[in-house]
Design a protein around this motif. Structure first.
Motif, PDB file in Angstrom:
ATOM      1  N   LEU A  84       0.698  -1.271  -0.062  1.00  0.00           N
ATOM      2  CA  LEU A  84       0.073   0.013   0.033  1.00  0.00           C
ATOM      3  C   LEU A  84       0.859   1.259  -0.118  1.00  0.00           C
ATOM      4  O   LEU A  84       0.372   2.348  -0.633  1.00  0.00           O
ATOM      5  CB  LEU A  84      -1.009  -0.119   1.134  1.00  0.00           C
ATOM      6  CG  LEU A  84      -1.988  -1.067   1.148  1.00  0.00           C
ATOM      7  CD1 LEU A  84      -2.863  -1.098   2.354  1.00  0.00           C
ATOM      8  CD2 LEU A  84      -3.011  -0.978  -0.185  1.00  0.00           C
ATOM      9  N   HIS A  85       2.174   1.110   0.550  1.00  0.00           N
ATOM     10  CA  HIS A  85       2.729   2.223   0.584  1.00  0.00           C
ATOM     11  C   HIS A  85       3.419   2.706  -0.968  1.00  0.00           C
ATOM     12  O   HIS A  85       3.388   3.818  -1.209  1.00  0.00           O
ATOM     13  CB  HIS A  85       4.194   2.034   1.138  1.00  0.00           C
ATOM     14  CG  HIS A  85       5.690   2.487   0.910  1.00  0.00           C
ATOM     15  ND1 HIS A  85       5.739   3.831   1.059  1.00  0.00           N
ATOM     16  CD2 HIS A  85       6.564   2.049   0.262  1.00  0.00           C
ATOM     17  CE1 HIS A  85       6.851   4.249   0.417  1.00  0.00           C
ATOM     18  NE2 HIS A  85       7.315   2.986  -0.157  1.00  0.00           N
ATOM     19  N   ARG A  86       3.452   1.629  -1.712  1.00  0.00           N
ATOM     20  CA  ARG A  86       3.764   1.813  -3.180  1.00  0.00           C
ATOM     21  C   ARG A  86       2.642   2.127  -3.953  1.00  0.00           C
ATOM     22  O   ARG A  86       2.766   3.072  -4.837  1.00  0.00           O
ATOM     23  CB  ARG A  86       4.291   0.447  -3.730  1.00  0.00           C
ATOM     24  CG  ARG A  86       5.645  -0.172  -3.055  1.00  0.00           C
ATOM     25  CD  ARG A  86       6.870   0.868  -3.309  1.00  0.00           C
ATOM     26  NE  ARG A  86       7.225   0.927  -4.723  1.00  0.00           N
ATOM     27  CZ  ARG A  86       7.940   0.254  -5.260  1.00  0.00           C
ATOM     28  NH1 ARG A  86       8.618  -0.917  -4.491  1.00  0.00           N
ATOM     29  NH2 ARG A  86       8.247   0.262  -6.383  1.00  0.00           N
ATOM     30  N   VAL A  87       1.547   1.788  -3.620  1.00  0.00           N
ATOM     31  CA  VAL A  87       0.203   2.060  -4.409  1.00  0.00           C
ATOM     32  C   VAL A  87      -0.291   3.294  -4.095  1.00  0.00           C
ATOM     33  O   VAL A  87      -0.631   3.993  -5.045  1.00  0.00           O
ATOM     34  CB  VAL A  87      -0.839   0.769  -4.148  1.00  0.00           C
ATOM     35  CG1 VAL A  87      -2.211   1.097  -4.832  1.00  0.00           C
ATOM     36  CG2 VAL A  87      -0.366  -0.484  -4.807  1.00  0.00           C
ATOM     37  N   PRO A 130       3.891   7.690   2.959  1.00  0.00           N
ATOM     38  CA  PRO A 130       5.123   8.070   3.517  1.00  0.00           C
ATOM     39  C   PRO A 130       5.738   6.808   4.223  1.00  0.00           C
ATOM     40  O   PRO A 130       5.262   6.005   4.866  1.00  0.00           O
ATOM     41  CB  PRO A 130       4.907   9.054   4.722  1.00  0.00           C
ATOM     42  CG  PRO A 130       3.831   9.876   4.153  1.00  0.00           C
ATOM     43  CD  PRO A 130       2.783   8.937   3.568  1.00  0.00           C
ATOM     44  N   LYS A 131       7.160   6.749   4.050  1.00  0.00           N
ATOM     45  CA  LYS A 131       7.842   5.309   4.436  1.00  0.00           C
ATOM     46  C   LYS A 131       7.816   5.271   5.758  1.00  0.00           C
ATOM     47  O   LYS A 131       7.666   4.022   6.355  1.00  0.00           O
ATOM     48  CB  LYS A 131       9.334   5.452   3.848  1.00  0.00           C
ATOM     49  CG  LYS A 131      10.197   4.409   4.171  1.00  0.00           C
ATOM     50  CD  LYS A 131      11.671   4.585   3.563  1.00  0.00           C
ATOM     51  CE  LYS A 131      12.338   3.279   3.626  1.00  0.00           C
ATOM     52  NZ  LYS A 131      13.701   3.378   3.200  1.00  0.00           N
ATOM     53  N   LEU A 166       5.821   2.153  10.574  1.00  0.00           N
ATOM     54  CA  LEU A 166       5.345   2.173  11.769  1.00  0.00           C
ATOM     55  C   LEU A 166       4.175   1.216  12.095  1.00  0.00           C
ATOM     56  O   LEU A 166       3.943   0.553  13.064  1.00  0.00           O
ATOM     57  CB  LEU A 166       5.416   3.521  12.453  1.00  0.00           C
ATOM     58  CG  LEU A 166       6.716   4.456  12.756  1.00  0.00           C
ATOM     59  CD1 LEU A 166       6.300   5.578  13.018  1.00  0.00           C
ATOM     60  CD2 LEU A 166       7.303   3.543  13.768  1.00  0.00           C
ATOM     61  N   ILE A 167       3.205   1.558  11.099  1.00  0.00           N
ATOM     62  CA  ILE A 167       2.047   0.961  11.220  1.00  0.00           C
ATOM     63  C   ILE A 167       2.015  -0.649  10.788  1.00  0.00           C
ATOM     64  O   ILE A 167       1.337  -1.462  11.492  1.00  0.00           O
ATOM     65  CB  ILE A 167       0.680   1.744  10.293  1.00  0.00           C
ATOM     66  CG1 ILE A 167       0.659   2.941  10.809  1.00  0.00           C
ATOM     67  CG2 ILE A 167      -0.402   0.759  10.013  1.00  0.00           C
ATOM     68  CD1 ILE A 167      -0.408   3.943   9.868  1.00  0.00           C
ATOM     69  N   GLY A 168       2.750  -0.941  10.005  1.00  0.00           N
ATOM     70  CA  GLY A 168       3.027  -2.430   9.692  1.00  0.00           C
ATOM     71  C   GLY A 168       3.845  -3.002  10.722  1.00  0.00           C
ATOM     72  O   GLY A 168       3.182  -4.126  11.084  1.00  0.00           O
ATOM     73  N   VAL A 169       4.739  -2.554  11.345  1.00  0.00           N
ATOM     74  CA  VAL A 169       5.507  -3.162  12.648  1.00  0.00           C
ATOM     75  C   VAL A 169       4.387  -3.388  13.589  1.00  0.00           C
ATOM     76  O   VAL A 169       4.344  -4.215  14.477  1.00  0.00           O
ATOM     77  CB  VAL A 169       6.708  -2.240  12.721  1.00  0.00           C
ATOM     78  CG1 VAL A 169       7.332  -2.910  14.085  1.00  0.00           C
ATOM     79  CG2 VAL A 169       7.631  -2.487  11.824  1.00  0.00           C
ATOM     80  N   ALA A 218      11.921   8.443  12.954  1.00  0.00           N
ATOM     81  CA  ALA A 218      10.508   8.969  12.925  1.00  0.00           C
ATOM     82  C   ALA A 218      10.232  10.051  13.777  1.00  0.00           C
ATOM     83  O   ALA A 218      10.681  10.118  14.740  1.00  0.00           O
ATOM     84  CB  ALA A 218       9.515   7.840  13.047  1.00  0.00           C
ATOM     85  N   ASP A 219       9.580  11.038  13.271  1.00  0.00           N
ATOM     86  CA  ASP A 219       9.333  12.359  14.103  1.00  0.00           C
ATOM     87  C   ASP A 219       8.050  12.025  15.004  1.00  0.00           C
ATOM     88  O   ASP A 219       7.285  11.022  14.679  1.00  0.00           O
ATOM     89  CB  ASP A 219       9.070  13.664  13.149  1.00  0.00           C
ATOM     90  CG  ASP A 219       8.086  13.471  12.154  1.00  0.00           C
ATOM     91  OD1 ASP A 219       7.017  13.163  12.587  1.00  0.00           O
ATOM     92  OD2 ASP A 219       8.200  14.217  11.111  1.00  0.00           O
ATOM     93  N   ASP A 220       7.726  13.096  15.748  1.00  0.00           N
ATOM     94  CA  ASP A 220       6.676  13.007  16.643  1.00  0.00           C
ATOM     95  C   ASP A 220       5.264  12.552  16.197  1.00  0.00           C
ATOM     96  O   ASP A 220       4.831  11.968  16.589  1.00  0.00           O
ATOM     97  CB  ASP A 220       6.805  14.031  17.840  1.00  0.00           C
ATOM     98  CG  ASP A 220       7.949  13.689  18.608  1.00  0.00           C
ATOM     99  OD1 ASP A 220       8.365  12.434  18.796  1.00  0.00           O
ATOM    100  OD2 ASP A 220       8.211  14.675  19.239  1.00  0.00           O
ATOM    101  N   ASN A 221       5.128  13.463  15.011  1.00  0.00           N
ATOM    102  CA  ASN A 221       3.912  13.532  14.341  1.00  0.00           C
ATOM    103  C   ASN A 221       3.650  12.023  13.484  1.00  0.00           C
ATOM    104  O   ASN A 221       2.548  11.409  13.756  1.00  0.00           O
ATOM    105  CB  ASN A 221       3.838  14.522  13.186  1.00  0.00           C
ATOM    106  CG  ASN A 221       3.274  16.008  13.787  1.00  0.00           C
ATOM    107  OD1 ASN A 221       2.565  15.988  14.627  1.00  0.00           O
ATOM    108  ND2 ASN A 221       3.996  17.102  13.041  1.00  0.00           N
TER     109      ASN A 221
END
Length: 423
Positions: free
Chosen positions: A108-111, A115-116, A121-124, A143-146
């Motif tokens: 879904l990141h590719r499609v 953002p990487k 983060l969501i995948g892990v 990764a930043d706080d946002n």
């Protein structure tokens, strides 16, 4: 030490003040959890507190180093011997669900051009253990706080849905109601946050008067999944190390080519080197050759000017070049691997050995509670550094990503259990 306290005390106290009520409310409402409450409170405060002044340093310290410390303390809740026994049955399901979530996130990141850092983060987080996995991964990928706050929010949303829906779903699809093994493995592999796993498993036990059979199974499976933090973070560290070194070498080579153009007095060599760069960056080589020839006189003037530059300027340029070379040659994978993950492993080994020689498990209870409190503190800091308006505006794709990971994990878990005759 005095300087550290002077620079960070205000930010640390601010995070503690938010963390204490969040921790207490998390105890009262475990399905939500203190970490999510702390993020929400922090983001609400951030709406009215834009300039954090002297507190900014302490807040940043909490969001990074207190978070890493919390991950280390999580290791004291890992009994590797119990995990290994449970893994014999649940390991194939755990591996497949983790692989499914990571693949869906990557696809879904590719499609969808997600953002990487968000997709990582969501995948892990979806595949391993929610907030704890995100906490371990965020420092590695910078990764930043946002990004952390958005990922935690998505994970929390689907955790709550799972805790409510899964006991009903379990009855509809025909899980055995005389023991909690099947449903325990299901929630242990398909729900990522411990509080939501506990809520769903406890509900199943209450529905069918199973005591704590389902809860015990689910939590043990969940702890087994948590161990996946180690290989995942190691792989991410290796990928980061490889990509960083590759980028630095490419930049170094490009700088060397540009330097040759400026230093080379031979016009034909200069055109040849410049054309090498244009082959890599431009498709219209012929047009560029014409431009270079037409600017031949101007380039000669630039070369003459460079020869007349003060020695100090040349020395500065050489220093910058040396720094670049040092950065590449001095690159170390050892330095790129996060030490807090190594300490997490050591803590797990210490716990396992201690329990094996007869140390009561309640000895580690305060350490586990401290770990949870530190995570809540870090989430408060992340909330304070987050922009809730920006998160809402950019939240569509991460929510879709979280949904796809969640559904994919659930189907794979159910399918494999059916194949393995667990239900």
């Amino acid at each position: 030490m005095i300087n550290f306290i002077k620079d960070n005390w205000l930010g640390l106290v601010t995070c503690i003040v938010i963390a204490i009520p969040s921790w207490l409310l998390g105890k009262r409402f475990p399905i939500i959890g203190g970490a999510v409450i702390a993020i929400i409170i922090g983001m609400c405060i951030a709406l009215f507190w834009n300039n954090k002044g002297k507190a900014a340093t302490g807040i940043k310290f909490t969001s990074k180093y207190i978070l890493q410390g919390a991950v280390v303390l999580l290791g004291f809740g890992m009994n590797l011997s119990v995990v290994l026994v449970t893994g014999k049955q649940s390991l194939p399901i755990i591996v497949c669900t983790i692989a499914t979530s990571l693949f869906i996130a990557w696809a879904l990141h590719r499609v969808m051009n997600i953002p990487k850092n968000i997709y990582t983060l969501i995948g892990v987080g979806s595949s391993i253990c929610g907030g704890s996995a995100i906490a371990a991964t965020a420092p590695i990928i910078n990764a930043d706080d946002n990004e952390v706050a958005q990922s935690i929010s998505v994970i929390f949303f689907y955790n709550v849905l799972a805790a409510i829906i899964f006991p009903i779903l379990g009855k509809l699809i025909g899980f055995n109601t005389k023991n909690g093994e099947g449903f325990g493995i299901f929630v242990g592999t398909a729900i990522n946050d411990t509080s939501s796993v506990t809520a769903a498993a406890s509900t199943w036990d209450s529905m069918w008067n199973l005591g704590s059979a389902t809860l015990d199974k689910a939590v043990t499976v969940k702890l087994t999944r948590t161990l996946a933090i180690i290989p995942i973070t190691l792989v991410l560290s290796l990928l980061k190390a490889r990509n960083t070194k590759k980028e630095e070498i490419q930049n170094k080579l490009k700088e060397e080519k540009l330097s040759k153009i400026n230093d080379n007095k031979n016009e034909e060599s200069k055109i040849e080197i410049k054309n090498e760069i244009e082959i890599e960056e431009e498709t219209d080589i012929c047009k560029r050759k014409i431009e270079i020839k037409s600017e031949e006189n101007e380039e000669n003037k630039k070369i003459n000017n460079l020869e007349q530059e003060p020695e100090a300027e040349k020395e500065k340029e050489n220093n910058n070049k040396n720094k670049t070379e040092k950065g590449i040659n001095g690159f170390s994978l050892r330095n790129s691997f996060p030490l807090f993950i190594l300490f997490f492993i050591i803590a797990s080994i210490i716990t396992t050995i201690a329990l094996a020689i007869g140390v009561p498990s309640k000895v580690f209870t305060p350490i586990k509670e401290l770990s949870k409190f530190c995570i809540i503190m870090a989430m408060a800091a992340i909330g304070l550094n987050s922009n809730i308006i920006k998160l809402i505006k950019s939240g569509g794709k991460p929510i879709i990503l979280g949904a796809c990971c969640w559904i994919g994990i659930s189907f794979v878990s159910l399918g494999l259990q059916h194949i393995m005759n667990i239900w």
